[in-house]
Design a protein around this motif. Structure first.
Motif, short mmCIF file in Angstrom:
data_model
loop_
_atom_site.label_atom_id
_atom_site.label_comp_id
_atom_site.label_asym_id
_atom_site.label_seq_id
_atom_site.Cartn_x
_atom_site.Cartn_y
_atom_site.Cartn_z
N UNK A 67 0.84 -1.20 0.00
CA UNK A 67 0.00 0.00 0.00
C UNK A 67 0.88 1.25 0.00
N UNK A 68 1.69 1.34 -1.05
CA UNK A 68 2.72 2.38 -1.13
C UNK A 68 2.58 3.21 -2.40
N UNK A 118 10.54 0.25 0.62
CA UNK A 118 9.21 0.83 0.58
C UNK A 118 9.16 2.01 1.55
N UNK A 119 8.15 2.84 1.37
CA UNK A 119 7.96 3.99 2.24
C UNK A 119 7.75 3.50 3.68
N UNK A 120 8.24 4.27 4.63
CA UNK A 120 8.12 3.92 6.04
C UNK A 120 6.69 3.50 6.38
N UNK A 121 6.58 2.47 7.22
CA UNK A 121 5.26 1.92 7.53
C UNK A 121 4.34 2.93 8.22
N UNK A 177 0.55 3.41 6.88
CA UNK A 177 -0.63 3.23 7.74
C UNK A 177 -1.49 4.49 7.73
N UNK A 178 -0.87 5.66 7.83
CA UNK A 178 -1.64 6.91 7.79
C UNK A 178 -2.39 7.04 6.47
N UNK A 234 -5.31 -3.50 9.74
CA UNK A 234 -4.77 -4.51 10.67
C UNK A 234 -3.25 -4.44 10.58
N UNK A 235 -2.60 -4.12 11.69
CA UNK A 235 -1.15 -3.88 11.69
C UNK A 235 -0.33 -5.04 12.24
#
Length: 188
Positions: free
Chosen positions: A11-12, A49-52, A56-57, A72-73
Motif C-alpha cells: 500500500x505504497x 518501501x515507504x516507512x510503515x 498506515x496513515x 490490521x497492523x
C-alpha cells in the motif's frame, strides 16, 4: 462466526484499485469486514518501501468513513519479513471465532505453489482470487474466484506519476493525495 477478508500489500500508496477490490469481494462474498494489512517486509519484494508509519496513515485516510474496512497492523508489529502462514496462525489465535478470506490477485494465484508452507496455509484460510490483466486464476489450490472490474492502476504507476509531476487525481482518494503532498512523499 465472523467472516473477514484480508487484503495484504505494501500500500505504497493505497489507491482506488485496492478499494474497488475490497468492496467487490466484501459484497460478493457477503463478508462482515475487510482488513487492510500492510506488510513490514513482503517476502516477494526486496526493494525499499515507504516507512510503515506513512503507509498506515495513508491507508487510514483512504478507508475513512468506510464502516466495513479497517487497518490490521499485525505484520508491522512483528518487524520482520512477512509470511502469510505465520500471520494467519497469529490471527487465528487472536480471533478464534473468525473465518478469514485472503484476497490475492491473479499474479499471486499463479505463484501460490511457491508460498511458504502453502499446504498448511490452505487448511487455515480460504483464498480469494481476483483477476488481473495478463494472469489466469489457475492453481492446484482451492480458491474462490471473484470478478472485479479491471482498473489498471498500481502503486508504482502512482509513484512514477508523482515523480514526473503528473496528476493522480482519479487514481487515489483525495485524503491520500493530501497526505502525500503534505509529507512530500514520492518526490524526486
Amino acid at each position: 462466526m465472523k467472516r473477514v477478508g484480508i487484503l495484504g500489500g505494501t500500500f505504497d500508496p493505497p489507491h482506488y484499485g485496492h478499494l474497488l477490490i475490497a468492496d467487490d469481494v466484501r459484497t460478493e462474498l457477503q463478508l462482515d469486514e475487510i482488513w487492510f494489512m500492510p506488510n513490514y517486509i513482503p517476502p516477494h519484494k526486496d526493494k525499499q518501501v515507504t516507512d510503515h508509519v506513512h503507509r498506515v496513515h495513508m491507508l487510514r485516510a483512504a478507508i475513512a468513513n468506510q464502516p466495513h474496512f479497517r487497518v490490521e497492523t499485525i505484520e508491522l508489529e512483528r518487524k520482520e519479513r512477512s509470511y502469510t502462514y505465520d500471520t494467519i496462525v497469529l490471527l487465528k489465535q487472536r480471533y478464534p471465532d473468525t473465518m478469514f478470506y485472503f484476497i490475492i490477485g491473479g499474479d499471486m494465484v499463479e505463484y501460490l505453489p511457491n508460498w511458504y508452507r502453502i499446504d498448511e496455509l490452505v487448511q487455515l484460510v480460504q483464498f480469494v482470487g481476483v483477476k488481473r490483466p495478463g494472469y489466469s486464476l489457475r492453481t492446484p489450490y482451492p480458491i474462490i474466484e471473484v470478478d472485479v472490474p479491471t482498473f489498471a492502476v498500481s502503486s508504482s504507476l502512482i509513484r512514477e506519476r508523482i515523480q514526473s509531476g503528473k496528476s493522480v487525481t482519479y487514481l487515489l482518494p483525495e485524503a491520500v493525495q493530501l497526505y502525500i503532498k503534505e509529507n512530500r512523499l514520492y518526490e524526486t
